[in-house]
Design an enzyme around this catalytic site. Structure first.
Site, PDB file in Angstrom:
ATOM      1  N   CYS A 285      31.263   1.199 -43.703  1.00 35.46           N
ATOM      2  CA  CYS A 285      31.749   1.611 -45.015  1.00 35.46           C
ATOM      3  C   CYS A 285      33.120   2.250 -44.831  1.00 35.46           C
ATOM      4  O   CYS A 285      33.433   2.782 -43.772  1.00 35.46           O
ATOM      5  CB  CYS A 285      30.807   2.621 -45.664  1.00 35.46           C
ATOM      6  SG  CYS A 285      29.270   1.907 -46.269  1.00 35.46           S
TER       7      CYS A 285
ATOM      8  N   SER B  55      27.209   3.686 -42.014  1.00 31.52           N
ATOM      9  CA  SER B  55      27.420   2.430 -41.311  1.00 31.52           C
ATOM     10  C   SER B  55      26.667   2.416 -39.993  1.00 31.52           C
ATOM     11  O   SER B  55      26.217   3.443 -39.509  1.00 31.52           O
ATOM     12  CB  SER B  55      28.912   2.231 -41.062  1.00 31.52           C
ATOM     13  OG  SER B  55      29.648   2.469 -42.241  1.00 31.52           O
TER      14      SER B  55
ATOM     15  N   HIS C 102      20.245  -6.208 -30.105  1.00 31.25           N
ATOM     16  CA  HIS C 102      18.965  -6.382 -29.421  1.00 31.25           C
ATOM     17  C   HIS C 102      19.042  -7.670 -28.608  1.00 31.25           C
ATOM     18  O   HIS C 102      19.681  -8.635 -29.033  1.00 31.25           O
ATOM     19  CB  HIS C 102      17.808  -6.475 -30.422  1.00 31.25           C
ATOM     20  CG  HIS C 102      17.733  -5.324 -31.364  1.00 31.25           C
ATOM     21  ND1 HIS C 102      17.150  -4.125 -31.025  1.00 31.25           N
ATOM     22  CD2 HIS C 102      18.189  -5.170 -32.632  1.00 31.25           C
ATOM     23  CE1 HIS C 102      17.237  -3.292 -32.047  1.00 31.25           C
ATOM     24  NE2 HIS C 102      17.865  -3.903 -33.033  1.00 31.25           N
TER      25      HIS C 102
END
Length: 264
Positions: free
Chosen positions: A140, A112, A117
């Site tokens: 996950c 995961s 950004h």
């Protein structure tokens, strides 16, 4: 939804991604440069690291490593490697309700990640400036990225938000039956607090059979003084205030609807 007794690891991937926008009007070139410098410093790599470290705490992930980078002339990203903490699945809250509020970055939990950004932007004509943060939380196992949604929207003080949530893959129970989702969800909005929902106009576009959920948010209240950088509305003429308000509102609607809107 009744808790599942699984055979082995929970192999479902739950991905939450969203764009957050902040809009501003800067009257002169100097003010535009000042806004970009201000917002770039406000959301630098160090602050993003703090925000995403708290995000990892909220979703129950253990940080292994952090990498961060500020860019020239502007922008930042951060990467956090994490692992899923040894959690008793019986203690995981899978109910459909908002996560906590606070009083880029990539994270990896087993299979995961969390990433963010930033993109400050302006145009030399028109005075409009935008700041966009792209955030993705993909997990996950039993960890739910939706628990971090409330916190992240609150921290980044957004004018417009577009959110996507998707559950991919499948996991098996002890009887060999495949399960393509392990929690109930009708809308991303159900994971937001009531005070958060009261601030925004929102619309959903969901594809339930594919476990794909989409929500768009536009701030309801518009007060010109909150969108001016180093200029007070009272220092402008009534005509200038009306023109700037129209330009800002058009910009926000175009981003919200994802299309250019002709001037009326």
């Amino acid at each position: 939804m009744k808790k599942l007794k699984l055979h082995g690891f929970n192999n479902l991937t739950k991905s939450l991604s969203f764009c957050i926008y902040d809009i501003c009007y800067a009257k002169t070139a100097e003010e535009r440069d000042g806004y970009i410098a201000y917002i770039d410093e406000l959301y630098n790599a160090n602050r993003l690291t703090e925000i995403l470290s708290e995000t990892c705490s909220i979703i129950g992930a253990n940080i292994l490593n952090i990498a961060r980078q500020d860019y020239e002339p502007q922008g930042a990203s951060v990467t956090i490697l994490v692992s899923e903490e040894p959690i008793d699945p019986k203690l995981i809250d899978q109910t459909e309700h908002p996560g906590p509020l606070p009083e880029t970055v990539v994270a990896h939990l087993d299979k995961s990640h969390i990433c963010v950004h930033t993109y400050p932007e302006s145009h030399p004509e028109g005075g409009l400036c935008t700041f966009r943060a792209d955030i993705e939380v993909s997990t996950c196992g039993v960890i739910s990225p939706l628990k971090a949604l409330n916190y992240l929207i609150h921290q980044l003080e957004s004018d417009i938000v577009t959110i996507d949530y998707r559950v991919r893959g499948f996991t098996r129970d002890v009887n060999g039956m495949k399960h393509f989702i392990d929690h109930e969800i009708n809308s991303i909005q159900n994971f937001m607090s009531e005070d958060m929902k009261s601030l925004y106009d929102m619309v959903d576009v969901n594809v339930y059979q594919e476990n794909i959920f989409h929500t768009k948010m536009l701030l309801k209240e518009f007060d010109l003084k909150h969108y001016m950088f180093h200029t007070k509305p009272e220092d402008l003429t009534e005509t200038e205030r009306q023109e700037i308000t129209a330009a800002l509102w058009k910009e926000m609607r175009e981003i919200y609807y994802g299309r250019n809107i002709s001037a009326v």
